[in-house]
Scaffold this motif. Sequence first.
Motif, mmCIF file in Angstrom:
data_model
loop_
_atom_site.group_PDB
_atom_site.id
_atom_site.type_symbol
_atom_site.label_atom_id
_atom_site.label_comp_id
_atom_site.label_asym_id
_atom_site.label_seq_id
_atom_site.Cartn_x
_atom_site.Cartn_y
_atom_site.Cartn_z
ATOM 1 N N ALA B 190 46.117 23.151 10.756
ATOM 2 C CA ALA B 190 47.296 21.908 11.038
ATOM 3 C C ALA B 190 46.777 21.032 12.139
ATOM 4 N N LEU B 191 46.320 21.693 13.129
ATOM 5 C CA LEU B 191 46.052 20.996 14.463
ATOM 6 C C LEU B 191 45.027 19.672 14.132
ATOM 7 N N PHE B 192 44.011 20.263 13.300
ATOM 8 C CA PHE B 192 42.833 18.981 13.398
ATOM 9 C C PHE B 192 43.130 18.202 11.604
ATOM 10 N N SER B 209 56.815 19.521 16.251
ATOM 11 C CA SER B 209 56.787 20.157 17.555
ATOM 12 C C SER B 209 56.024 19.713 18.614
ATOM 13 N N GLY B 210 55.147 18.827 17.961
ATOM 14 C CA GLY B 210 53.802 18.674 18.646
ATOM 15 C C GLY B 210 52.610 19.645 18.989
ATOM 16 N N GLU B 211 51.502 19.021 19.666
ATOM 17 C CA GLU B 211 50.579 19.854 19.644
ATOM 18 C C GLU B 211 50.711 21.002 20.713
ATOM 19 N N VAL B 260 42.001 27.746 22.665
ATOM 20 C CA VAL B 260 42.923 26.809 21.644
ATOM 21 C C VAL B 260 44.102 26.526 22.422
ATOM 22 N N ALA B 261 44.838 27.670 22.668
ATOM 23 C CA ALA B 261 46.120 27.736 23.327
ATOM 24 C C ALA B 261 46.069 26.757 24.583
ATOM 25 N N LYS B 262 45.099 27.238 25.604
ATOM 26 C CA LYS B 262 45.146 26.407 26.735
ATOM 27 C C LYS B 262 44.651 24.952 26.891
ATOM 28 N N ARG B 263 43.980 24.385 25.568
ATOM 29 C CA ARG B 263 43.424 23.086 25.618
ATOM 30 C C ARG B 263 44.570 21.982 25.533
ATOM 31 N N PRO B 273 36.944 23.564 18.963
ATOM 32 C CA PRO B 273 37.712 24.879 19.303
ATOM 33 C C PRO B 273 38.568 25.118 17.932
ATOM 34 N N GLU B 274 39.493 24.049 17.797
ATOM 35 C CA GLU B 274 40.404 24.596 16.668
ATOM 36 C C GLU B 274 39.652 24.741 15.295
#
Lengths: 48, 299
Positions: B190-192, B209-211, B260-263, B273-274
Amino acid sequence: MTPLEPNQADLIRSRQRGRARVMALLLGAFVILIFAVSIAKIRAGMPH
Amino acid sequence: MTPATPLLPPAHWRDFLALTKPRVMTLVVFTGLCGMLAAPVGVHPVIGFTAILCIALGAGAAGALNQWYESDIDAVMRRTAKRPLPDGRMDRQAALHFGVGLGAFSVLFMGVAVNLVAAAILTVSILFYVLVYTVWLKRRTPQNIVIGGAAGAFPPLIGWAAATGDVALLPVLLFLFVFLWTPPHFWALALFMKSDYAAAGVPMLPVVSGERTTRTQIGLYTIPMAAVAILPWPLGLTGPIYGIAAVLLTGWFALLAVRVAKRTTHADDAMKPEKALFKYSILYLFVMFGALVVDRWFA
C-alpha cells in the motif's frame, strides 16, 4: 432483431467451442476423480 | 423504450480463470498443502489431492466474487484495470454465477469427499473473504486488511482439518502467523501503491492515516508476527529445522520491516525498501511453510 455480423458470429462460435471443450475436459476429470475418491474410501473402509 | 445496452460475446474461458486470481491461489494452495503435510496423520493421496483442489476452488470462488463486487474500484486502479470485468470482457452476471457456483461446489465436494470439519472451515473462509472483507470492511476502514487478513489465514487450518478431521494448537498458530503476517505484507504494498488506492477511494492505512503511521504499524505488527512464527519451536510442536529457519528468516523480515518503519520518503522516491519488504514477505511465507513440512517429515 438485427442479424450478427459475420466476424461477430465467428467470434461467438469460437468462444462457445472453446468453453465447451474446457467444460468437457473438466467434467471428464471430475468423473475420474469421483471414481478415485470412491475407491480410496472403500479401501480405507470409510463411510461414503 | 430504454436504450439498448451493448451485448458482450461470451467470455473466453481464460477470463474465467483470471477471475479466480490464480497468483493469490498459489499461496493459498501451498499453505493449505503444508498444513495438511504437517498433520501427524497421513492422508490418502487421492483424498489429499481432492482437499487441496477444493481449497483452490474455494479460493477461486472468493476471488471471483471479490472481483464481481469490486469491478468499479478495479476499473480505476492501474494494477487491476485489465481484469475481465473492468476491461469489459465479461458481463457481471456471468461472474456472479461463476463465483457462487464454484464456491458451493468446492464446499459440497469437500464435505462429501474429505470431511465436514474441513468443509465447514472452507465455508467460513469464503464467506469471511467475500462478506466481511470485501463487502463490509474494505471500503469502510483502514483496518480492512488487519481483520480481513483472517480470510487468507484459513488454508493451513483447512489442510490440517482435511487430514485429521480436527483442529489442534499447531494449525491455530499457523493461522495466527498468516493473520499477523498480512498487515506488514499489504501495508508495504500500500505504501508504494498509495496513489492507486487513493484514486479508487479505498481507505488503506497510508491513504487515511499517512505514511508515518503506516510505517510505525508495519514495525509494530512485525513483533507479534515474529513471536508467533517462532513459537511452535519452544512449545515443542516442531523441531530444530523449523526453529532455526524461523529464527533466521524472521530475523531478516524484521530487519527489512525496521528499515521501512524508520524511513522517511522524499519526492519521487523509488520506494525500494518497501518493494523489497513486499517481495521478501511472499518468499518468507513460502519458505517458512516449506521448512515446517521438512521439519515434520525429517526431524
